[in-house]
Design a protein around this motif. Structure first.
Motif, PDB file in Angstrom:
ATOM      1  N   PRO A 206       7.959-102.025  58.451  1.00  0.00           N
ATOM      2  CA  PRO A 206       6.647-101.548  58.907  1.00  0.00           C
ATOM      3  C   PRO A 206       5.514-102.059  58.015  1.00  0.00           C
ATOM      4  CG  PRO A 206       8.237 -99.753  58.878  1.00  0.00           C
ATOM      5  CD  PRO A 206       8.904-100.926  58.218  1.00  0.00           C
ATOM      6  N   ARG A 207       5.772-102.207  56.717  1.00  0.00           N
ATOM      7  CA  ARG A 207       4.786-102.749  55.783  1.00  0.00           C
ATOM      8  C   ARG A 207       5.527-103.268  54.567  1.00  0.00           C
ATOM      9  NH1 ARG A 207      -0.967-102.088  54.633  1.00  0.00           N
ATOM     10  NH2 ARG A 207      -0.272-104.177  54.299  1.00  0.00           N
ATOM     11  N   LYS A 208       4.780-103.529  53.475  1.00  0.00           N
ATOM     12  CA  LYS A 208       5.408-104.058  52.260  1.00  0.00           C
ATOM     13  C   LYS A 208       6.350-103.042  51.623  1.00  0.00           C
ATOM     14  CE  LYS A 208       0.929-103.787  50.606  1.00  0.00           C
ATOM     15  NZ  LYS A 208      -0.175-104.154  49.751  1.00  0.00           N
ATOM     16  N   PHE A 209       7.266-103.538  50.779  1.00  0.00           N
ATOM     17  CA  PHE A 209       8.234-102.667  50.118  1.00  0.00           C
ATOM     18  C   PHE A 209       8.396-103.188  48.684  1.00  0.00           C
ATOM     19  CE2 PHE A 209      12.286-100.922  48.934  1.00  0.00           C
ATOM     20  CZ  PHE A 209      12.391 -99.739  49.645  1.00  0.00           C
ATOM     21  N   LYS A 210       8.174-102.291  47.707  1.00  0.00           N
ATOM     22  CA  LYS A 210       8.119-102.747  46.311  1.00  0.00           C
ATOM     23  C   LYS A 210       9.235-102.140  45.464  1.00  0.00           C
ATOM     24  CE  LYS A 210       3.176-103.598  46.464  1.00  0.00           C
ATOM     25  NZ  LYS A 210       1.837-103.275  45.922  1.00  0.00           N
ATOM     26  N   ILE A 211       9.867-102.994  44.676  1.00  0.00           N
ATOM     27  CA  ILE A 211      10.956-102.547  43.787  1.00  0.00           C
ATOM     28  C   ILE A 211      10.602-102.958  42.355  1.00  0.00           C
ATOM     29  CG2 ILE A 211      13.411-102.794  43.209  1.00  0.00           C
ATOM     30  CD1 ILE A 211      13.931-103.646  46.095  1.00  0.00           C
ATOM     31  N   ALA A 212      10.813-102.054  41.402  1.00  0.00           N
ATOM     32  CA  ALA A 212      10.643-102.418  39.988  1.00  0.00           C
ATOM     33  C   ALA A 212      11.757-101.796  39.160  1.00  0.00           C
ATOM     34  CB  ALA A 212       9.286-101.957  39.464  1.00  0.00           C
ATOM     35  N   ILE A 213      12.139-102.507  38.102  1.00  0.00           N
ATOM     36  CA  ILE A 213      13.187-102.038  37.196  1.00  0.00           C
ATOM     37  C   ILE A 213      12.533-101.786  35.840  1.00  0.00           C
ATOM     38  CG2 ILE A 213      15.440-102.583  36.195  1.00  0.00           C
ATOM     39  CD1 ILE A 213      15.357-104.859  38.561  1.00  0.00           C
ATOM     40  N   ALA A 214      12.577-100.540  35.413  1.00  0.00           N
ATOM     41  CA  ALA A 214      11.945-100.167  34.139  1.00  0.00           C
ATOM     42  C   ALA A 214      12.956-100.316  33.011  1.00  0.00           C
ATOM     43  CB  ALA A 214      11.480 -98.712  34.208  1.00  0.00           C
ATOM     44  N   SER A 215      12.466-100.249  31.782  1.00  0.00           N
ATOM     45  CA  SER A 215      13.355-100.047  30.642  1.00  0.00           C
ATOM     46  C   SER A 215      13.633 -98.537  30.600  1.00  0.00           C
ATOM     47  CB  SER A 215      12.638-100.514  29.380  1.00  0.00           C
ATOM     48  OG  SER A 215      12.940 -99.673  28.295  1.00  0.00           O
ATOM     49  N   ALA A 216      14.733 -98.160  29.957  1.00  0.00           N
ATOM     50  CA  ALA A 216      15.020 -96.723  29.841  1.00  0.00           C
ATOM     51  C   ALA A 216      14.030 -96.058  28.888  1.00  0.00           C
ATOM     52  CB  ALA A 216      16.447 -96.530  29.332  1.00  0.00           C
ATOM     53  N   HIS A 217      13.322 -96.877  28.085  1.00  0.00           N
ATOM     54  CA  HIS A 217      12.495 -96.316  27.011  1.00  0.00           C
ATOM     55  C   HIS A 217      11.002 -96.320  27.290  1.00  0.00           C
ATOM     56  CE1 HIS A 217      16.292 -96.760  25.054  1.00  0.00           C
ATOM     57  NE2 HIS A 217      16.252 -98.060  25.254  1.00  0.00           N
ATOM     58  N   GLU A 218      10.552 -97.252  28.132  1.00  0.00           N
ATOM     59  CA  GLU A 218       9.102 -97.307  28.365  1.00  0.00           C
ATOM     60  C   GLU A 218       8.826 -97.759  29.792  1.00  0.00           C
ATOM     61  OE1 GLU A 218       7.324-100.248  28.650  1.00  0.00           O
ATOM     62  OE2 GLU A 218       8.806-101.731  28.063  1.00  0.00           O
ATOM     63  N   ASN A 219       7.582 -97.514  30.217  1.00  0.00           N
ATOM     64  CA  ASN A 219       7.298 -97.617  31.643  1.00  0.00           C
ATOM     65  C   ASN A 219       6.169 -98.603  31.944  1.00  0.00           C
ATOM     66  OD1 ASN A 219       7.338 -97.055  34.362  1.00  0.00           O
ATOM     67  ND2 ASN A 219       6.219 -95.123  34.188  1.00  0.00           N
ATOM     68  N   CYS A 220       6.243 -99.816  31.373  1.00  0.00           N
ATOM     69  CA  CYS A 220       5.181-100.789  31.650  1.00  0.00           C
ATOM     70  C   CYS A 220       5.131-101.137  33.131  1.00  0.00           C
ATOM     71  CB  CYS A 220       5.355-102.048  30.806  1.00  0.00           C
ATOM     72  SG  CYS A 220       6.830-102.991  31.200  1.00  0.00           S
ATOM     73  N   VAL A 221       6.249-100.988  33.851  1.00  0.00           N
ATOM     74  CA  VAL A 221       6.273-101.393  35.270  1.00  0.00           C
ATOM     75  C   VAL A 221       5.677-100.328  36.190  1.00  0.00           C
ATOM     76  CG1 VAL A 221       8.366-102.800  34.921  1.00  0.00           C
ATOM     77  CG2 VAL A 221       8.597-100.476  35.811  1.00  0.00           C
TER      78      VAL A 221
END
Ligand code: SRM
Ligand code: SF4
Length: 553
Positions: A206-221
């Protein structure tokens, strides 16, 4: 409700009739007009290309009844954000050959070329292809560039993690050969049978779909801002895998009060072997239940919000054919911007270089573009893009460290503490003159806003405490202001809304503090808050945590 039968948006029919994203693109690109039809504009997005016009000259051209200055933005997909020196040099050269002489690092670890003319698109795609690069699926109703915290490339947790973004990108990339046919080799695919992934079908998502993989320690993504976010962890029985977050998204529309920014919900734990199938079941659920009538309300976050998490889980489980595993607890996340020098376990060094608003350019004394080119010319280095529009150059031998530091210095590229406390992590979207949706300026006025805010901070008791600023030209939120400590969001032609109270760790939405103020007014507005933060703030308390604790936002 997303499942109600309503009239499909026009884009659905364009997709269906396109013969898997071909449409009449080949002919339109070969034709003499500088622009393309609306149907072609929609299809071009799936190929990573946006039809734009230079808005700086739009009015005067329209008044003079002249053709608009039609240009194209092309988004190069780089799953996990890692490039070789050779790829960097190819992109650097392309920016002169077909674009405006700059490269634009995005908040999703991709690279945009701006100002490409229609006649340059094929040359661009062919040269990218020669270097194993593509713009295919950079935009459009598909799984977009998969983002990965750069630290996962360095094996601090698990050396396999760096490869996960590439794996997911392969798994969820559309299979149609349309891009290669139209942009690269001009040859028609021999067989069209089962040309597309089953979850895309003829009308894709239906529209865009976004995936991100973070570090277990910090959330820059900004893992909670994703359709699916993955946080690595080790399950006591099942072993290595990811806690999955689902249904995040930050865009909203002033014209549609039914749209909103939303943080993702923690969904489940999936082992490394299970995660691809679990995402496929989520994508399937989205394909079937997502809103295909109203594109402003078509993202996965609305499916999750409308159904409620429990019913959404049931939908995913029915497609997966088994129950989801309970999630592991996550966080707390630390703040990390990946800038400055760091020695890795193998004895090599990397240096995180701040690139203001992601714009790799030579501007006066500050010549980031030349500096990065010179580094790439030194040989075999890796260029890691970050989700904060910066770049990490890695693989620097210990013996070369001083020379690299001198090279950066010679190009006026400042690192670490030489950067201002707000400048360091400030983000801005491109907005004018390229973005068709921009209400206000953004990237071009970021230095001025940073200067004014750093001035106010310096004069307050908070002095040089780090502070996260994100500026956008409209509420689509491409620089993720909705989770920023200070977000400044274009509202009308000359005013912005100010939102405050993100934590700096991406786990809390900011709230509206003032509406419709000019950019010049922003620093006056927050200066008294900086002073209070300096005086009343607890040790190590971020500005966002402070304004939330004391009830300012
Ligand atoms: Fe974005 C649309 C730029 C990350 C939410 N975004 C656009 C377009 C393509 C404008 C358009 O539709 O005509 C912008 C191109 C302007 C230009 O001239 O370059 C644009 N978005 C960007 C980038 C380049 C901003 C940046 O400073 O880096 C980022 C490219 C990412 C990439 O490499 O794929 C970018 N956009 C984001 C993010 C942040 C993220 O994904 O982490 C968001 C908020 C998260 C989200 O999706 O909710 C975001 N962009 C949007 C939206 C609102 C979508 C929504 O459903 O709410 C739009 C509008 C749309 O899609 O119709 C949009
Ligand atoms: Fe354009 Fe708005 Fe995204 Fe900025 S936030 S790039 S103005 S769509």
């Amino acid at each position: 409700m997303t499942t109600e039968a309503t009239k499909e948006s026009a884009v659905e029919e364009i997709k269906r009739a396109s013969d898997h994203l071909r449409g009449n693109l080949a002919n339109e690109l070969a034709g003499p007009r500088p622009n393309v039809s609306e149907e072609a504009e929609q299809l071009l997005k799936f190929h990573g290309i946006y039809a734009q016009d230079n808005r700086d000259v739009r009015r005067e051209r329209a008044m003079a009844k002249e053709t608009l200055d039609y240009i194209y933005m092309a988004r190069v997909v780089i799953p996990g954000g890692a490039l070789t020196s050779a790829q960097w040099l190819a992109l650097d050269a392309l920016s002169d050959e077909v674009a405006d002489g700059t490269l634009r690092l995005t908040t999703r670890e991709a690279i945009q070329l701006h100002g490409v003319v229609k006649g340059g698109l094929r040359e661009m795609a062919t040269k990218l292809n020669d270097h194993w690069l593509t713009t295919f699926n950079g935009c459009g109703d598909v799984v977009r560039n998969v983002v990965l915290c750069p630290s996962l490339h360095y094996g601090e947790d698990d050396e396999q993690l760096g490869a996960v973004a590439q794996r997911l990108a392969r798994r969820f990339r559309a299979r149609t050969q349309a891009y290669l046919e139209i942009f690269v080799n001009g040859e028609k695919a021999v067989t069209r049978e089962s040309e597309e992934q089953p979850f895309y079908g003829e009308t894709y998502l239906p529209r865009k779909f976004k995936i991100a993989i973070a570090s277990a320690h910090e959330n820059c993504v900004d893992v909670f801002a994703q359709d699916v976010g993955l946080i690595p962890g080790i399950h006591p029985e099942a072993g290595r895998g990811f806690t999955m977050v689902v249904g995040g998204g930050l865009g909203r529309s002033y014209a549609n009060p039914d749209t909103f920014a939303r943080l993702g919900d923690v969904l489940a734990f999936a082992t490394d072997d299970e995660v691809d199938e679990t995402i496929a079941a989520i994508v399937d659920t989205y394909r079937e239940l997502g809103n295909r009538a109203e594109r402003k309300r078509a993202r996965l976050k609305y499916v999750v919000a409308d159904l409620g998490l429990e019913r959404f889980v049931a939908e995913v489980e029915s497609r997966l054919g088994r129950a989801l595993r309970a999630p592991l607890p996550i966080g707390p996340f630390a703040h990390e911007d990946h800038l400055g020098w760091r020695e890795l376990a193998n004895g090599t060094w990397h240096v995180g270089v701040h690139v203001g608003a992601g714009r790799v350019a030579d501007r006066g004394e500050l010549s980031v573009r030349s500096a990065l080119r010179a580094l790439a010319q030194r040989g075999d280095l890796t260029f890691h893009l970050t989700p904060l529009q910066d770049i990490i150059v890695s693989g620097i031998a210990s013996a070369d460290r001083d020379e690299v530091a001198a090279l950066l210095h010679d190009h006026a590229v400042r690192v670490d503490d030489e950067l201002g406390p707000i400048e360091r992590t400030a983000l801005a979207c491109p907005a004018l003159p390229t973005c068709g949706q921009a209400l206000t300026e953004s990237e071009r006025r970021l230095p001025e806003l940073v200067g004014a805010l750093e001035g106010a901070l310096e004069q307050s008791s908070a002095r040089r405490r780090p502070l996260q600023l994100r500026l956008t030209g409209c509420p689509n939120g491409c620089a993720r202001p909705a989770v920023a400590e200070i977000g400044v969001v274009g509202r009308t032609k000359s005013t912005y809304d100010v939102v405050l109270g993100g934590s700096g760790r991406g786990d809390r939405l900011a709230r509206t503090y003032r509406e419709k103020v000019t950019l010049e007014e922003v620093s006056e507005l927050v200066a008294p808050l900086f002073e209070r933060w300096g005086v009343e703030g607890e040790d190590g308390e971020t500005f966002g945590d402070f304004v939330t604790r004391v009830g300012i936002a």
